[in-house]
Design a protein around this motif. Structure first.
Motif, PDB file in Angstrom:
ATOM      1  N   THR A  43       0.834  -1.199   0.000  1.00 53.77           N
ATOM      2  CA  THR A  43       0.000   0.000   0.000  1.00 53.77           C
ATOM      3  C   THR A  43       0.871   1.252   0.000  1.00 53.77           C
ATOM      4  OG1 THR A  43      -0.145   0.065   2.419  1.00 53.77           O
ATOM      5  CG2 THR A  43      -1.882  -1.143   1.270  1.00 53.77           C
ATOM      6  N   HIS A  67      -4.066   8.345   5.165  1.00 54.55           N
ATOM      7  CA  HIS A  67      -4.892   7.733   4.126  1.00 54.55           C
ATOM      8  C   HIS A  67      -4.060   6.599   3.530  1.00 54.55           C
ATOM      9  CE1 HIS A  67      -7.460  11.334   4.190  1.00 54.55           C
ATOM     10  NE2 HIS A  67      -6.327  12.007   4.253  1.00 54.55           N
ATOM     11  N   ILE A  69      -3.982   3.364   0.545  1.00 56.73           N
ATOM     12  CA  ILE A  69      -4.597   2.804  -0.652  1.00 56.73           C
ATOM     13  C   ILE A  69      -3.676   1.717  -1.205  1.00 56.73           C
ATOM     14  CG2 ILE A  69      -3.574   4.559  -2.167  1.00 56.73           C
ATOM     15  CD1 ILE A  69      -6.138   4.442  -3.847  1.00 56.73           C
ATOM     16  N   GLU A  73      -4.744  -0.041  -6.818  1.00 55.78           N
ATOM     17  CA  GLU A  73      -5.814   0.955  -6.925  1.00 55.78           C
ATOM     18  C   GLU A  73      -5.250   2.336  -7.244  1.00 55.78           C
ATOM     19  OE1 GLU A  73      -8.824   1.078  -3.860  1.00 55.78           O
ATOM     20  OE2 GLU A  73      -8.641  -1.084  -3.560  1.00 55.78           O
ATOM     21  N   LEU A  74      -4.113   2.677  -6.650  1.00 55.53           N
ATOM     22  CA  LEU A  74      -3.481   3.965  -6.937  1.00 55.53           C
ATOM     23  C   LEU A  74      -3.081   4.047  -8.409  1.00 55.53           C
ATOM     24  CD1 LEU A  74      -2.418   6.696  -5.996  1.00 55.53           C
ATOM     25  CD2 LEU A  74      -0.284   5.557  -5.379  1.00 55.53           C
TER      26      LEU A  74
END
Length: 85
Positions: A43, A67, A69, A73-74
Protein backbone atom coordinates in the motif's frame (compact mmCIF):
# COMPACT_ATOMS: atom_id res chain seq x y z
CA UNK A 1 11.27 18.40 -12.18
CA UNK A 2 9.68 17.86 -8.78
CA UNK A 3 11.39 19.89 -6.06
CA UNK A 4 9.83 17.86 -3.24
CA UNK A 5 12.18 16.61 -0.54
CA UNK A 6 12.94 12.90 -0.58
CA UNK A 7 14.11 10.68 2.25
CA UNK A 8 15.63 7.67 0.53
CA UNK A 9 16.42 5.90 3.80
CA UNK A 10 12.74 5.60 4.71
CA UNK A 11 11.14 5.75 1.25
CA UNK A 12 9.31 9.01 1.95
CA UNK A 13 8.42 11.85 -0.36
CA UNK A 14 7.51 15.14 1.35
CA UNK A 15 4.96 17.10 -0.65
CA UNK A 16 3.31 20.50 -0.26
CA UNK A 17 5.13 21.94 2.77
CA UNK A 18 3.42 25.28 3.26
CA UNK A 19 2.15 27.72 5.85
CA UNK A 20 -1.63 28.03 5.78
CA UNK A 21 -3.66 30.92 7.19
CA UNK A 22 -6.83 29.70 8.85
CA UNK A 23 -9.79 31.85 7.80
CA UNK A 24 -11.49 33.84 10.52
CA UNK A 25 -8.87 32.96 13.13
CA UNK A 26 -5.69 34.58 14.39
CA UNK A 27 -3.95 31.23 14.17
CA UNK A 28 -1.68 29.97 11.45
CA UNK A 29 -0.87 26.36 10.57
CA UNK A 30 2.09 24.63 9.01
CA UNK A 31 0.97 21.74 6.84
CA UNK A 32 3.10 18.95 5.47
CA UNK A 33 2.07 16.05 3.24
CA UNK A 34 4.17 12.88 3.20
CA UNK A 35 3.79 10.03 0.72
CA UNK A 36 5.38 6.72 1.67
CA UNK A 37 5.21 3.03 0.93
CA UNK A 38 3.96 0.73 3.67
CA UNK A 39 6.60 -1.56 5.19
CA UNK A 40 5.29 -4.54 3.18
CA UNK A 41 5.13 -2.51 -0.06
CA UNK A 42 1.50 -3.40 -0.75
CA UNK A 43 0.00 0.00 0.00
CA UNK A 44 0.85 3.67 -0.31
CA UNK A 45 0.25 5.86 2.73
CA UNK A 46 -0.49 9.59 2.50
CA UNK A 47 0.10 11.37 5.82
CA UNK A 48 -1.10 14.94 6.36
CA UNK A 49 0.56 16.66 9.33
CA UNK A 50 -0.74 20.01 10.56
CA UNK A 51 0.83 22.05 13.36
CA UNK A 52 -1.18 25.08 14.55
CA UNK A 53 0.36 28.29 15.88
CA UNK A 54 -1.38 31.27 17.45
CA UNK A 55 -0.63 34.45 19.37
CA UNK A 56 -1.55 32.65 22.60
CA UNK A 57 0.43 29.44 22.13
CA UNK A 58 3.84 29.01 20.51
CA UNK A 59 2.92 25.57 19.28
CA UNK A 60 -0.49 24.07 19.14
CA UNK A 61 -1.73 20.55 18.80
CA UNK A 62 -0.29 18.48 15.99
CA UNK A 63 -2.83 16.59 13.94
CA UNK A 64 -1.96 13.65 11.71
CA UNK A 65 -4.38 12.16 9.21
CA UNK A 66 -3.41 8.96 7.40
CA UNK A 67 -4.89 7.73 4.13
CA UNK A 68 -3.95 4.30 2.79
CA UNK A 69 -4.60 2.80 -0.65
CA UNK A 70 -3.42 -0.42 -2.29
CA UNK A 71 -0.76 0.17 -4.95
CA UNK A 72 -2.91 -1.43 -7.68
CA UNK A 73 -5.81 0.96 -6.92
CA UNK A 74 -3.48 3.97 -6.94
CA UNK A 75 -2.15 2.95 -10.36
CA UNK A 76 -5.72 2.61 -11.68
CA UNK A 77 -6.63 6.06 -10.32
CA UNK A 78 -3.58 7.68 -11.88
CA UNK A 79 -4.28 6.03 -15.24
CA UNK A 80 -7.94 7.06 -15.12
CA UNK A 81 -7.45 10.65 -13.92
CA UNK A 82 -3.83 11.53 -14.62
CA UNK A 83 -2.53 13.36 -17.66
CA UNK A 84 -0.52 11.25 -20.08
CA UNK A 85 2.96 12.75 -20.49
Amino acid sequence: MNSAARDHTRGELHLHPAAVSLSGEEAQADREVILQASPDGRTVVLIEVEQRFSDHHATGPEQKVRHEIPVAELIQLIRAHGARL
